[in-house]
Each structure stands twice: as structure tokens, then as C-alpha cells.
Scaffold this motif. Structure first.
Motif, mmCIF file in Angstrom:
data_model
loop_
_atom_site.group_PDB
_atom_site.id
_atom_site.type_symbol
_atom_site.label_atom_id
_atom_site.label_comp_id
_atom_site.label_asym_id
_atom_site.label_seq_id
_atom_site.Cartn_x
_atom_site.Cartn_y
_atom_site.Cartn_z
ATOM 1 N N GLN A 137 -18.212 -19.165 -26.606
ATOM 2 C CA GLN A 137 -17.820 -17.779 -26.918
ATOM 3 C C GLN A 137 -16.421 -17.698 -27.532
ATOM 4 O OE1 GLN A 137 -20.273 -15.217 -26.256
ATOM 5 N NE2 GLN A 137 -21.436 -17.128 -26.006
ATOM 6 N N ARG A 138 -15.652 -18.797 -27.462
ATOM 7 C CA ARG A 138 -14.316 -18.791 -28.089
ATOM 8 C C ARG A 138 -14.437 -18.903 -29.603
ATOM 9 N NH1 ARG A 138 -12.209 -23.819 -24.860
ATOM 10 N NH2 ARG A 138 -14.247 -24.403 -25.643
ATOM 11 N N LEU A 139 -15.566 -19.432 -30.064
ATOM 12 C CA LEU A 139 -15.773 -19.587 -31.512
ATOM 13 C C LEU A 139 -16.393 -18.324 -32.109
ATOM 14 C CD1 LEU A 139 -17.231 -23.225 -31.438
ATOM 15 C CD2 LEU A 139 -14.836 -22.527 -31.574
ATOM 16 N N ALA A 140 -17.404 -17.799 -31.421
ATOM 17 C CA ALA A 140 -18.058 -16.558 -31.844
ATOM 18 C C ALA A 140 -18.711 -15.978 -30.595
ATOM 19 C CB ALA A 140 -19.123 -16.831 -32.893
ATOM 20 N N ALA A 141 -18.612 -14.676 -30.411
ATOM 21 C CA ALA A 141 -19.099 -14.071 -29.170
ATOM 22 C C ALA A 141 -20.482 -13.467 -29.349
ATOM 23 C CB ALA A 141 -18.124 -13.005 -28.683
ATOM 24 N N GLY A 142 -21.374 -13.769 -28.420
ATOM 25 C CA GLY A 142 -22.664 -13.082 -28.406
ATOM 26 C C GLY A 142 -23.882 -13.956 -28.153
ATOM 27 N N ILE A 143 -23.818 -15.255 -28.503
ATOM 28 C CA ILE A 143 -25.028 -16.084 -28.405
ATOM 29 C C ILE A 143 -25.197 -16.630 -26.989
ATOM 30 C CG2 ILE A 143 -26.262 -18.106 -29.320
ATOM 31 C CD1 ILE A 143 -24.623 -17.868 -31.869
ATOM 32 N N GLY A 144 -26.348 -16.348 -26.389
ATOM 33 C CA GLY A 144 -26.717 -16.927 -25.092
ATOM 34 C C GLY A 144 -27.837 -17.936 -25.317
ATOM 35 N N ASN A 145 -28.430 -18.384 -24.218
ATOM 36 C CA ASN A 145 -29.473 -19.420 -24.301
ATOM 37 C C ASN A 145 -30.647 -19.059 -25.197
ATOM 38 O OD1 ASN A 145 -28.804 -21.710 -22.959
ATOM 39 N ND2 ASN A 145 -29.327 -20.866 -20.953
ATOM 40 N N VAL A 146 -31.089 -17.797 -25.115
ATOM 41 C CA VAL A 146 -32.278 -17.404 -25.861
ATOM 42 C C VAL A 146 -32.006 -17.441 -27.365
ATOM 43 C CG1 VAL A 146 -33.923 -15.544 -26.302
ATOM 44 C CG2 VAL A 146 -33.113 -15.969 -23.967
ATOM 45 N N TYR A 147 -30.938 -16.767 -27.802
ATOM 46 C CA TYR A 147 -30.652 -16.703 -29.240
ATOM 47 C C TYR A 147 -30.240 -18.063 -29.790
ATOM 48 C CZ TYR A 147 -31.288 -11.776 -28.661
ATOM 49 O OH TYR A 147 -31.845 -10.561 -28.373
ATOM 50 N N LYS A 148 -29.624 -18.883 -28.956
ATOM 51 C CA LYS A 148 -29.299 -20.245 -29.384
ATOM 52 C C LYS A 148 -30.577 -20.975 -29.769
ATOM 53 C CE LYS A 148 -29.516 -23.037 -26.298
ATOM 54 N NZ LYS A 148 -29.361 -23.562 -24.936
ATOM 55 N N SER A 149 -31.573 -20.964 -28.879
ATOM 56 C CA SER A 149 -32.822 -21.678 -29.161
ATOM 57 C C SER A 149 -33.551 -21.061 -30.351
ATOM 58 C CB SER A 149 -33.741 -21.638 -27.937
ATOM 59 O OG SER A 149 -33.185 -22.385 -26.886
ATOM 60 N N GLU A 150 -33.598 -19.743 -30.409
ATOM 61 C CA GLU A 150 -34.333 -19.056 -31.478
ATOM 62 C C GLU A 150 -33.677 -19.281 -32.843
ATOM 63 O OE1 GLU A 150 -37.348 -17.150 -31.045
ATOM 64 O OE2 GLU A 150 -37.167 -18.482 -29.332
ATOM 65 N N THR A 151 -32.340 -19.243 -32.864
ATOM 66 C CA THR A 151 -31.606 -19.451 -34.112
ATOM 67 C C THR A 151 -31.805 -20.873 -34.630
ATOM 68 O OG1 THR A 151 -29.959 -17.798 -33.602
ATOM 69 C CG2 THR A 151 -29.261 -19.564 -35.047
ATOM 70 N N THR A 206 2.023 -12.703 -17.049
ATOM 71 C CA THR A 206 1.972 -13.278 -18.387
ATOM 72 C C THR A 206 0.857 -14.312 -18.519
ATOM 73 O OG1 THR A 206 3.638 -14.842 -17.684
ATOM 74 C CG2 THR A 206 4.419 -12.920 -18.908
ATOM 75 N N ALA A 207 0.098 -14.498 -17.413
ATOM 76 C CA ALA A 207 -0.999 -15.483 -17.452
ATOM 77 C C ALA A 207 -1.947 -15.164 -18.597
ATOM 78 C CB ALA A 207 -1.760 -15.441 -16.126
ATOM 79 N N GLU A 208 -2.506 -16.206 -19.176
ATOM 80 C CA GLU A 208 -3.438 -16.011 -20.277
ATOM 81 C C GLU A 208 -4.658 -15.212 -19.800
ATOM 82 O OE1 GLU A 208 -5.487 -19.433 -21.838
ATOM 83 O OE2 GLU A 208 -4.899 -18.815 -23.849
ATOM 84 N N ARG A 209 -5.070 -14.278 -20.614
ATOM 85 C CA ARG A 209 -6.218 -13.447 -20.257
ATOM 86 C C ARG A 209 -7.455 -14.005 -20.948
ATOM 87 N NH1 ARG A 209 -3.909 -7.641 -19.014
ATOM 88 N NH2 ARG A 209 -2.134 -8.414 -17.840
ATOM 89 N N PRO A 210 -8.375 -14.551 -20.147
ATOM 90 C CA PRO A 210 -9.492 -15.317 -20.718
ATOM 91 C C PRO A 210 -10.324 -14.526 -21.727
ATOM 92 C CG PRO A 210 -9.655 -15.213 -18.310
ATOM 93 C CD PRO A 210 -8.413 -14.500 -18.677
ATOM 94 N N TRP A 211 -10.457 -13.213 -21.520
ATOM 95 C CA TRP A 211 -11.311 -12.440 -22.434
ATOM 96 C C TRP A 211 -10.661 -12.244 -23.791
ATOM 97 C CZ3 TRP A 211 -8.758 -10.554 -18.194
ATOM 98 C CH2 TRP A 211 -7.775 -9.602 -18.427
ATOM 99 N N GLU A 212 -9.353 -12.518 -23.883
ATOM 100 C CA GLU A 212 -8.707 -12.393 -25.189
ATOM 101 C C GLU A 212 -8.905 -13.637 -26.040
ATOM 102 O OE1 GLU A 212 -4.721 -11.206 -24.206
ATOM 103 O OE2 GLU A 212 -5.375 -9.160 -23.806
ATOM 104 N N ARG A 213 -9.486 -14.652 -25.419
ATOM 105 C CA ARG A 213 -9.729 -15.884 -26.170
ATOM 106 C C ARG A 213 -11.070 -15.876 -26.880
ATOM 107 N NH1 ARG A 213 -8.124 -19.223 -21.376
ATOM 108 N NH2 ARG A 213 -10.349 -19.350 -21.078
#
Ligand code: ZN
Length: 244
Positions: A141-155, A99-106
Motif C-alpha cells: 500500500q506504500r506504492l499504491a493504495a487499494g489492491i487487496g488479495n482479490v484484485y491482485k489475483s484478478e489483475t 512527532t512519531a511517523e504516522r503510518p497512514w501518511e506513508r
């Protein structure tokens, strides 16, 4: 190449948990953001989170690994292939009864989809600590999934927002614009080997020496985030520091 095949061998570095049973097969390999999930037919799941350092490589059985065996964190082998996970900070097994929380579901709504749930992203962002810097918020990634270092800086550069601006100083319209911009950049690069966000290349990420393509101003860098493990690039004049 793994899905549908019988599992011959599973090794999980430093795991005290029992692996899948005898004769199980691999029924799924899915990625959610930087989480990679391998599901076995008895319901056991191998979860790896790759963060900045980890990656999976696929080899034929008996083929020499082209990375250090010391960095091996998991091996999933079928009769023909061997998938090896190197250097991932998180490698763990989940059993169906656990029943442990599954991190990818967050993880939050996926920014790479055609229809992005921007309204839920906006409420996730509104619910997080408003003192956090926008650079850290975009990477969460808990707020929105997909942004890494590159897209963070570019955005941030495209929206003219300084990476160390506290969330509280960013209005709703700009928040939404940031996530919409990131989503557009991510989706237009799906399947591309070379990332492009501005005129066929990148605007500021990795461009400290070239200067800003818009104003020729100096590009600055700073480390931030947990353990200062994340790097941001920004243009000093297009993205003035928030004073307040
Ligand atoms: Zn500039």
C-alpha cells in the motif's frame, strides 16, 4: 453516526497512552486504504489498521456484541452508539504534539480515484526492491493504495502475469497496465456488494475447482508474503511462470 457527537468513553486495548481529554467530540472518521482514522476535537487520533482480520462494528449502547469480546481492540462510545473494533492487528493513539511517523501518511496514490497518479506509482515501483514478486508488490500500500488479495489475483490474471514473477522481469508498459487494470476493476466495483471483474463474477479468485474461464486450464493457488499470509490464484496456462 459518530461524527459531531461527544465522546463518552474510549478504550484502547493495551494502550499506555492517555486518551483524548474530557468533553471532546469526534470530528472525523476516515479510511485510507485499510487504515481507519478517528479524529477527536483535541487533535488526538485513533489509528487502526485492519489488515485481513480486523473490522469495526457499530452497535447501539447496551446492544449485545455479535463478536467475541475477547477480540475487542478498541471501543469508541457516544451517548447513543458504540463503535467496536475487533481483531485489528494495529490499534494506536496519536497525540498532536507527537512527532512519531504516522503510518497512514506513508500510503501511495489511491487507485480508486477518478484521476490516479500513475506516474508517481510508476516511480514508487521503480524504487522498490526489483527482486520482489509482483504479487507482493501489488499488495504494498506504500506504492499504491487499494489492491487487496482479490484484485491482485484478478489483475494478474487479466494481464496474464504469473504472481511470482520478479519485478525485474516486468517491463514498464506491463507494470502500468497492471495498475491501470487494478484501478479499473476497483473503480467499477465501488459501492458494489458483490465484486465482479469478469462477466459479472470473478475470473480466478476462489475458483480452484471451476478452472480458468478463458482456457479451462487448472487454477493454482499459493501462499506468499510475510508469514505466508496472502493467497494468490492463477491460471497455469494463461499465466506461465517466469523462467530466468
Ligand atoms: Zn487460463
Amino acid at each position: 453516526m459518530l461524527v459531531g457527537r461527544e465522546l463518552e468513553k474510549l478504550h484502547v486495548h493495551r494502550s499506555r497512552k492517555r486518551g483524548p481529554g474530557q468533553g471532546v467530540s469526534i470530528i472525523g472518521v476516515d479510511s485510507r486504504g485499510k487504515h481507519l482514522l478517528i479524529t477527536f476535537s483535541d487533535g488526538v487520533i485513533l489509528h487502526t489498521h485492519l489488515q485481513m482480520t480486523g473490522d469495526w462494528r457499530l452497535y447501539r449502547r447496551g446492544e449485545r456484541w455479535r463478536k467475541s469480546p475477547g477480540a475487542m481492540r478498541a471501543v469508541v462510545a457516544t451517548a447513543e452508539h458504540e463503535a467496536v473494533c475487533f481483531a485489528a492487528p494495529t490499534v494506536e493513539l496519536f497525540h498532536p504534539a507527537e512527532t512519531a511517523e504516522r503510518p497512514w501518511e506513508r500510503i501511495g496514490p489511491d487507485l480508486c480515484l477518478d484521476e490516479v497518479a500513475f506516474d508517481s506509482i510508476m516511480s514508487n515501483v521503480a524504487a522498490t526492491d526489483q527482486r520482489r514478486h509482483i504479487a507482493d508488490v501489488l499488495l504494498d500500500q506504500r506504492l499504491a493504495a487499494g489492491i487487496g488479495n482479490v484484485y491482485k489475483s484478478e489483475t494478474l490474471w487479466a494481464c496474464k502475469v504469473h504472481p511470482m514473477t520478479p519485478l525485474a522481469a516486468i517491463d514498464d508498459a506491463t507494470r502500468r497496465q497492471l495498475y491501470e487494470t487494478a484501478s479499473n476493476q476497483l473503480r467499477s466495483n465501488l459501492g458494489n456488494w458483490r465484486r465482479a471483474t469478469y462477466r459479472g463474477g470473478l475470473g480466478v479468485y476462489g475458483k480452484s475447482r471451476q478452472g480458468c474461464p478463458l482456457c479451462h486450464g487448472a487454477i493454482r493457488t499459493a501462499e506468499h508474503g510475510e508469514g505466508l499470509s496472502r493467497l494468490s490464484y492463477w491460471c497455469e496456462s494463461c499465466q506461465p511462470r517466469h523462467r530466468g
